[in-house]
Design a protein around this motif. Structure first.
Motif, PDB file in Angstrom:
ATOM      1  N   ASP A 206       0.749  -1.171   0.076  1.00 34.40           N
ATOM      2  CA  ASP A 206       0.102   0.098   0.095  1.00 34.40           C
ATOM      3  C   ASP A 206       0.997   1.370   0.027  1.00 34.40           C
ATOM      4  O   ASP A 206       0.456   2.300  -0.636  1.00 34.40           O
ATOM      5  CB  ASP A 206      -0.856  -0.028   1.170  1.00 34.40           C
ATOM      6  CG  ASP A 206      -1.962  -1.049   1.007  1.00 34.40           C
ATOM      7  OD1 ASP A 206      -2.305  -1.530   0.288  1.00 34.40           O
ATOM      8  OD2 ASP A 206      -2.582  -1.287   2.081  1.00 34.40           O
TER       9      ASP A 206
ATOM     10  N   ASN B 261       7.840  -2.582  -2.502  1.00 35.15           N
ATOM     11  CA  ASN B 261       7.555  -4.207  -3.103  1.00 35.15           C
ATOM     12  C   ASN B 261       7.910  -5.150  -2.314  1.00 35.15           C
ATOM     13  O   ASN B 261       8.962  -6.159  -2.566  1.00 35.15           O
ATOM     14  CB  ASN B 261       8.381  -4.100  -4.410  1.00 35.15           C
ATOM     15  CG  ASN B 261       8.035  -5.152  -5.326  1.00 35.15           C
ATOM     16  OD1 ASN B 261       7.045  -5.618  -5.483  1.00 35.15           O
ATOM     17  ND2 ASN B 261       8.969  -5.525  -6.179  1.00 35.15           N
ATOM     18  N   GLU B 262       7.308  -5.310  -1.179  1.00 33.30           N
ATOM     19  CA  GLU B 262       7.779  -6.437  -0.160  1.00 33.30           C
ATOM     20  C   GLU B 262       6.299  -6.892   0.122  1.00 33.30           C
ATOM     21  O   GLU B 262       5.235  -6.274   0.368  1.00 33.30           O
ATOM     22  CB  GLU B 262       8.423  -5.808   1.036  1.00 33.30           C
ATOM     23  CG  GLU B 262       9.599  -5.518   0.772  1.00 33.30           C
ATOM     24  CD  GLU B 262      10.493  -5.108   1.948  1.00 33.30           C
ATOM     25  OE1 GLU B 262      10.354  -5.677   2.965  1.00 33.30           O
ATOM     26  OE2 GLU B 262      11.547  -4.402   1.844  1.00 33.30           O
ATOM     27  N   ALA B 263       6.127  -8.519   0.426  1.00 34.30           N
ATOM     28  CA  ALA B 263       5.032  -9.014   1.040  1.00 34.30           C
ATOM     29  C   ALA B 263       4.803  -8.577   2.520  1.00 34.30           C
ATOM     30  O   ALA B 263       5.708  -8.354   3.197  1.00 34.30           O
ATOM     31  CB  ALA B 263       5.264 -10.479   0.975  1.00 34.30           C
TER      32      ALA B 263
ATOM     33  N   GLU C 132       2.486 -13.326   4.709  1.00 35.73           N
ATOM     34  CA  GLU C 132       3.026 -14.022   3.624  1.00 35.73           C
ATOM     35  C   GLU C 132       4.604 -14.208   4.033  1.00 35.73           C
ATOM     36  O   GLU C 132       5.301 -15.276   3.759  1.00 35.73           O
ATOM     37  CB  GLU C 132       3.107 -13.251   2.495  1.00 35.73           C
ATOM     38  CG  GLU C 132       2.232 -13.675   1.436  1.00 35.73           C
ATOM     39  CD  GLU C 132       2.154 -13.104   0.042  1.00 35.73           C
ATOM     40  OE1 GLU C 132       2.333 -11.764  -0.227  1.00 35.73           O
ATOM     41  OE2 GLU C 132       2.428 -13.741  -1.075  1.00 35.73           O
TER      42      GLU C 132
ATOM     43  N   ARG D 209       6.251 -17.924   3.860  1.00 36.37           N
ATOM     44  CA  ARG D 209       7.839 -18.139   3.392  1.00 36.37           C
ATOM     45  C   ARG D 209       8.855 -18.625   4.150  1.00 36.37           C
ATOM     46  O   ARG D 209       9.545 -19.363   3.755  1.00 36.37           O
ATOM     47  CB  ARG D 209       8.028 -16.843   2.596  1.00 36.37           C
ATOM     48  CG  ARG D 209       7.418 -16.404   1.059  1.00 36.37           C
ATOM     49  CD  ARG D 209       7.532 -15.189   0.839  1.00 36.37           C
ATOM     50  NE  ARG D 209       6.538 -14.762  -0.212  1.00 36.37           N
ATOM     51  CZ  ARG D 209       6.628 -13.732  -1.176  1.00 36.37           C
ATOM     52  NH1 ARG D 209       7.559 -13.008  -0.931  1.00 36.37           N
ATOM     53  NH2 ARG D 209       5.502 -13.518  -1.788  1.00 36.37           N
TER      54      ARG D 209
ATOM     55  N   PRO E  11       8.938  -9.646  -3.241  1.00 36.27           N
ATOM     56  CA  PRO E  11       7.570  -8.889  -3.446  1.00 36.27           C
ATOM     57  C   PRO E  11       6.218  -9.805  -3.276  1.00 36.27           C
ATOM     58  O   PRO E  11       6.615 -11.011  -2.888  1.00 36.27           O
ATOM     59  CB  PRO E  11       7.540  -8.854  -5.006  1.00 36.27           C
ATOM     60  CG  PRO E  11       8.629  -9.721  -5.477  1.00 36.27           C
ATOM     61  CD  PRO E  11       9.695 -10.173  -4.427  1.00 36.27           C
ATOM     62  N   PRO E  12       5.247  -8.984  -2.831  1.00 37.01           N
ATOM     63  CA  PRO E  12       4.121  -9.723  -2.458  1.00 37.01           C
ATOM     64  C   PRO E  12       3.450 -10.728  -3.687  1.00 37.01           C
ATOM     65  O   PRO E  12       3.608 -10.378  -4.780  1.00 37.01           O
ATOM     66  CB  PRO E  12       2.907  -8.591  -2.148  1.00 37.01           C
ATOM     67  CG  PRO E  12       3.839  -7.475  -2.978  1.00 37.01           C
ATOM     68  CD  PRO E  12       5.172  -7.634  -3.108  1.00 37.01           C
ATOM     69  N   SER E  13       2.889 -11.521  -3.426  1.00 35.03           N
ATOM     70  CA  SER E  13       2.245 -12.343  -4.402  1.00 35.03           C
ATOM     71  C   SER E  13       1.090 -11.911  -5.111  1.00 35.03           C
ATOM     72  O   SER E  13       0.967 -11.866  -6.493  1.00 35.03           O
ATOM     73  CB  SER E  13       1.823 -13.889  -3.774  1.00 35.03           C
ATOM     74  OG  SER E  13       0.765 -13.805  -2.891  1.00 35.03           O
ATOM     75  N   SER E  14       0.409 -11.005  -4.300  1.00 30.00           N
ATOM     76  CA  SER E  14      -0.999 -10.344  -5.194  1.00 30.00           C
ATOM     77  C   SER E  14      -0.197  -8.946  -5.605  1.00 30.00           C
ATOM     78  O   SER E  14       0.457  -8.317  -4.835  1.00 30.00           O
ATOM     79  CB  SER E  14      -2.039 -10.118  -4.337  1.00 30.00           C
ATOM     80  OG  SER E  14      -2.598  -9.124  -4.706  1.00 30.00           O
TER      81      SER E  14
ATOM     82  N   SER F 192      -2.052  -6.508  -6.363  1.00 28.55           N
ATOM     83  CA  SER F 192      -3.090  -5.399  -5.873  1.00 28.55           C
ATOM     84  C   SER F 192      -2.604  -4.351  -4.858  1.00 28.55           C
ATOM     85  O   SER F 192      -2.083  -4.732  -3.797  1.00 28.55           O
ATOM     86  CB  SER F 192      -4.427  -5.987  -5.657  1.00 28.55           C
ATOM     87  OG  SER F 192      -4.295  -6.407  -4.191  1.00 28.55           O
ATOM     88  N   ARG F 193      -2.761  -3.106  -5.180  1.00 27.51           N
ATOM     89  CA  ARG F 193      -2.248  -2.116  -4.087  1.00 27.51           C
ATOM     90  C   ARG F 193      -3.376  -1.333  -3.839  1.00 27.51           C
ATOM     91  O   ARG F 193      -4.257  -0.905  -4.724  1.00 27.51           O
ATOM     92  CB  ARG F 193      -1.273  -1.366  -4.704  1.00 27.51           C
ATOM     93  CG  ARG F 193      -0.757  -0.190  -3.777  1.00 27.51           C
ATOM     94  CD  ARG F 193       0.364   0.497  -4.391  1.00 27.51           C
ATOM     95  NE  ARG F 193       0.663   1.662  -3.713  1.00 27.51           N
ATOM     96  CZ  ARG F 193       1.480   2.771  -4.006  1.00 27.51           C
ATOM     97  NH1 ARG F 193       2.091   2.732  -5.041  1.00 27.51           N
ATOM     98  NH2 ARG F 193       1.547   3.807  -3.125  1.00 27.51           N
ATOM     99  N   ARG F 194      -3.684  -0.997  -2.461  1.00 29.41           N
ATOM    100  CA  ARG F 194      -4.791  -0.160  -2.286  1.00 29.41           C
ATOM    101  C   ARG F 194      -4.288   1.132  -2.198  1.00 29.41           C
ATOM    102  O   ARG F 194      -3.008   1.444  -1.805  1.00 29.41           O
ATOM    103  CB  ARG F 194      -5.361  -0.530  -0.766  1.00 29.41           C
ATOM    104  CG  ARG F 194      -5.989  -1.826  -0.759  1.00 29.41           C
ATOM    105  CD  ARG F 194      -6.381  -2.344   0.990  1.00 29.41           C
ATOM    106  NE  ARG F 194      -5.388  -2.441   1.459  1.00 29.41           N
ATOM    107  CZ  ARG F 194      -5.182  -2.755   2.824  1.00 29.41           C
ATOM    108  NH1 ARG F 194      -6.465  -2.893   3.355  1.00 29.41           N
ATOM    109  NH2 ARG F 194      -4.227  -2.948   3.539  1.00 29.41           N
TER     110      ARG F 194
ATOM    111  N   PHE G 214      -4.786   5.208  -0.735  1.00 27.33           N
ATOM    112  CA  PHE G 214      -5.641   5.940   0.285  1.00 27.33           C
ATOM    113  C   PHE G 214      -5.339   7.559   0.090  1.00 27.33           C
ATOM    114  O   PHE G 214      -4.225   8.059  -0.481  1.00 27.33           O
ATOM    115  CB  PHE G 214      -5.160   5.608   1.742  1.00 27.33           C
ATOM    116  CG  PHE G 214      -5.229   4.120   2.110  1.00 27.33           C
ATOM    117  CD1 PHE G 214      -6.574   3.661   2.412  1.00 27.33           C
ATOM    118  CD2 PHE G 214      -4.269   3.206   2.187  1.00 27.33           C
ATOM    119  CE1 PHE G 214      -6.711   2.133   2.514  1.00 27.33           C
ATOM    120  CE2 PHE G 214      -4.354   1.922   2.705  1.00 27.33           C
ATOM    121  CZ  PHE G 214      -5.344   1.455   2.940  1.00 27.33           C
TER     122      PHE G 214
ATOM    123  N   THR H 285     -10.290   5.632   0.977  1.00 30.39           N
ATOM    124  CA  THR H 285     -10.214   4.965  -0.218  1.00 30.39           C
ATOM    125  C   THR H 285      -9.948   5.955  -1.414  1.00 30.39           C
ATOM    126  O   THR H 285     -10.962   6.552  -1.736  1.00 30.39           O
ATOM    127  CB  THR H 285     -10.771   3.732  -0.486  1.00 30.39           C
ATOM    128  OG1 THR H 285     -11.044   3.013   0.537  1.00 30.39           O
ATOM    129  CG2 THR H 285     -10.484   3.022  -1.815  1.00 30.39           C
TER     130      THR H 285
END
Ligand code: ZN
Ligand code: ZN
Lengths: 434, 172
Positions: free
Chosen positions: A324, A328-330, A334, A338, B125-128, B130-132, B134, B141
């Motif tokens: 958000d 670029n990090e989980a 997650e 991992r 990096p995240p697997s998804s 999608s970024r929210r 704000f 949102t």
């Protein structure tokens, strides 16, 4: 056996005391600070939240950057004050149990060893990592529990500089399984500063003040969508709105929460409670906007206070969804998956059942509940997810160290000054590996 | 600093506003918005950003003597340029390096892939994807992006507030 000094040298706080005791004798920020009224940088003698000193816009110097010791000269200065004036110990007749972050660099280890043996002249040293100490402490608390019997746990350490998910097996941290998110309490405070400065009052220089705001008012949301709706409501329906009073430098030198009881109202929300009104009609929205406009006008920027609403949960939210922020990090759930997946499949069910939370940033209300909620869907259905919070997540590592220091075999695990002089830093360090 | 101690807000904002010097520099470059986003992330690791410049130049000891204090006051007034440069040079030599510099020197990339290291412990990096987003004004949102600075807003109302008072606020 000689006296053991246990030193959990965190990026945020130093926790230090005698091995064998339950609690550290000293907990101070690991920094020097200079209040506006002082020409000199000063040594903290206590946690700064408990002093009455005016810390408005105080400058801060820290020896630790991103979790690692980068300024040994500054650290020497801080330790010297710690050993001499606060702990009253004589290094030459003491052993030091020192915590060090995982994956420290050889150059940093070398300068640490120089500090310990050459500058302070400790007679021996043991370097430990936090996850194994937390594991040790928790397994000693419940000798017949799973953590202790399986000799295995997953330690989630969310501290000042970063967050680690670290599998521990047979009382050693499984290095190849450790996963790190580059977010900790420091980044959260800075994010809160940014939000408040952008929206109401410039607090960019107010680290100590905003730490206090964060600790008193931030919490973890169990349902961000719902809570964003609630945070826009007006009057009593807004369970989150609260006011923080800034110090005025005259009648009070510390900031404080205006109505602490009202600030706790968010705790009445339970998971899954829908917002009273999820969809607004256009007309209602217009009315809302008019009301908000007037409310914003009333907010006088020269007043010594600011309001918080959704900032209270959007700040800790970063740990769960760093994306958000554009990182670029989980997120944490997650990260845990991992770390577990890097271990032997045989260990997976046990690790998910023995998650231990430690570190100051796990103190936000509802942290464990939210983690459970995020983690559950990512874990195979037939595995149990069990998250334990430490009794005191700030002191957990130190207590583990204190326990280790009182183990009869501890002395034989240390590197002595003579070893160091004969073998040098790098070869001594190999001794702490397993 | 400021003698009028009766007003905390004024006390705080009377200081020179240097919110994110790196961000200001970054914005001068070609890809404004990406650079600004990166600079903003880096700023999350800062200590009392407003006095960063002083932090890097001051003494190693726990005390600053009167000369240093006088020197710093001069610095802020921008006088005695020569002394300042000499001092800065001297300090640069003994200034501690940042962790990222030490990391670079350690050359961890050269380690064989099975060796656990700081770099390999990064969560990734995240697997998804999608970024929210704000709203930078109200936190709600947000579906819109400011074309100038890349900040987000949720409604016309917040856009107006953004344009009027906040667009590029952290850079000015
Ligand atoms: Zn908005
Ligand atoms: Zn803009």
């Amino acid at each position: 056996m000689s006296n053991v000094v246990v030193l959990d040298n965190g990026g945020g706080l130093i926790k230090a005391g005698q091995g064998g005791e339950r609690d550290p004798a000293v907990v101070i920020p690991n920094c020097l600070y200079r209040p506006l009224t002082s020409k000199k940088f000063l040594h903290p003698t206590t946690t700064l939240s408990s002093t009455n000193e005016d810390l408005t816009s105080a400058a801060i110097r820290r020896p630790i950057d991103r979790g690692y010791l980068i300024n040994p000269d500054l650290q020497r200065d801080i330790w010297s004050h710690l050993f001499t004036s606060l702990l009253h110990v004589t290094p030459s007749s003491s052993c030091l149990l020192l915590t060090e972050p995982l994956f420290s660099l050889p150059s940093i280890q070398r300068s640490t060893d120089e500090l310990v043996f050459e500058d302070f002249g400790f007679n021996s040293l043991f370097v430990a990592d936090s996850p194994s100490l937390v594991h040790l402490y928790e397994s000693s608390r419940r000798p017949y529990g799973l953590v202790s019997e399986a000799q295995c746990s997953l330690v989630v350490d969310c501290g000042f500089s970063f967050t680690h998910a670290a599998p521990v097996f047979q009382n050693f941290t499984v290095n190849y399984g450790v996963k790190r998110i580059d977010l900790g309490g420091k980044a959260l405070t800075n994010y809160l500063k940014e939000l408040v400065s952008y929206r109401s009052v410039n607090v960019m220089d107010e680290t100590f003040l905003m730490d206090d705001v964060k600790e008193k008012l931030c919490f973890v949301s169990l349902d961000v969508e719902r809570d964003l709706q609630i945070a826009r409501k007006h009057g009593k329906d807004n369970l989150f709105r609260c006011t923080y009073i800034l110090p005025d430098g005259v009648t009070h030198t510390k900031g404080y929460v205006k109505d602490p009881e009202a600030a706790q109202r968010h705790l009445t929300l339970t998971d899954g409670a829908p917002p009273a009104r999820a969809v607004e009609t256009k007309k209602e929205r217009d009315k809302l906007e008019v009301m908000e406009k007037t409310e914003r006008k009333i907010m006088d920027l020269t007043k010594n206070e600011f309001d918080l609403t959704n900032e209270r949960f959007l700040v800790p939210e970063m740990i769960f969804q760093p994306a958000d922020l554009g990182m670029n990090e989980a997120g944490l759930a997650e990260c845990i998956v991992r770390a577990v997946n890097a271990c032997h499949p045989y260990l997976h069910p046990v690790l998910y059942q023995s998650i231990i939370l430690t570190g100051g940033s796990t103190l936000f209300p509802r942290f464990a509940e939210r983690l459970q909620k995020d983690l559950r869907p990512l874990v195979p259905d037939d595995y149990q997810v069990k998250i334990t919070t430490q009794e005191d997540p700030i002191l957990g590592v130190w207590r583990g160290g204190s326990l280790l220091a009182s183990n009869p075999e501890f002395e034989s695990m240390c590197v002595t000054k003579a070893d160091y002089e004969e073998l040098g830093s790098a070869r001594c360090r190999r001794r702490f590996l397993h | 600093m400021d003698d009028d101690n009766s007003n905390a807000f004024r006390r705080m904002s009377s200081r020179t506003r240097k919110v994110a010097p790196k961000m200001a520099a970054a914005l001068g470059s070609s890809d404004n918005r990406t650079q600004a986003a990166l600079a903003r992330l880096e700023a999350l690791e800062n200590d009392n950003t407003g006095i960063e410049a002083v932090e890097m130049n001051d003494d190693d000891e726990a005390s600053l003597d009167d000369d240093d204090q006088a020197y710093m006051q001069k610095r802020f007034k921008g006088t005695k340029r020569k002394t300042r440069q000499a001092k800065a040079l001297e300090n640069a030599r003994k200034a501690p390096r940042t962790f990222l510099e030490l990391l670079h020197e350690a050359n961890l990339e050269s380690l064989p892939p099975h060796v656990p290291s700081y770099l390999r412990a990064a969560v990734g990096p995240p697997s998804s994807t999608s970024r929210r987003h704000f709203c930078s004004v109200c936190g709600f949102t947000a579906s819109y992006t400011c074309v100038t600075c890349g900040m987000r807003f949720c409604s016309c109302r917040c856009q107006n507030i953004h344009n009027d008072t906040r667009c590029m606020k952290f850079v000015a």
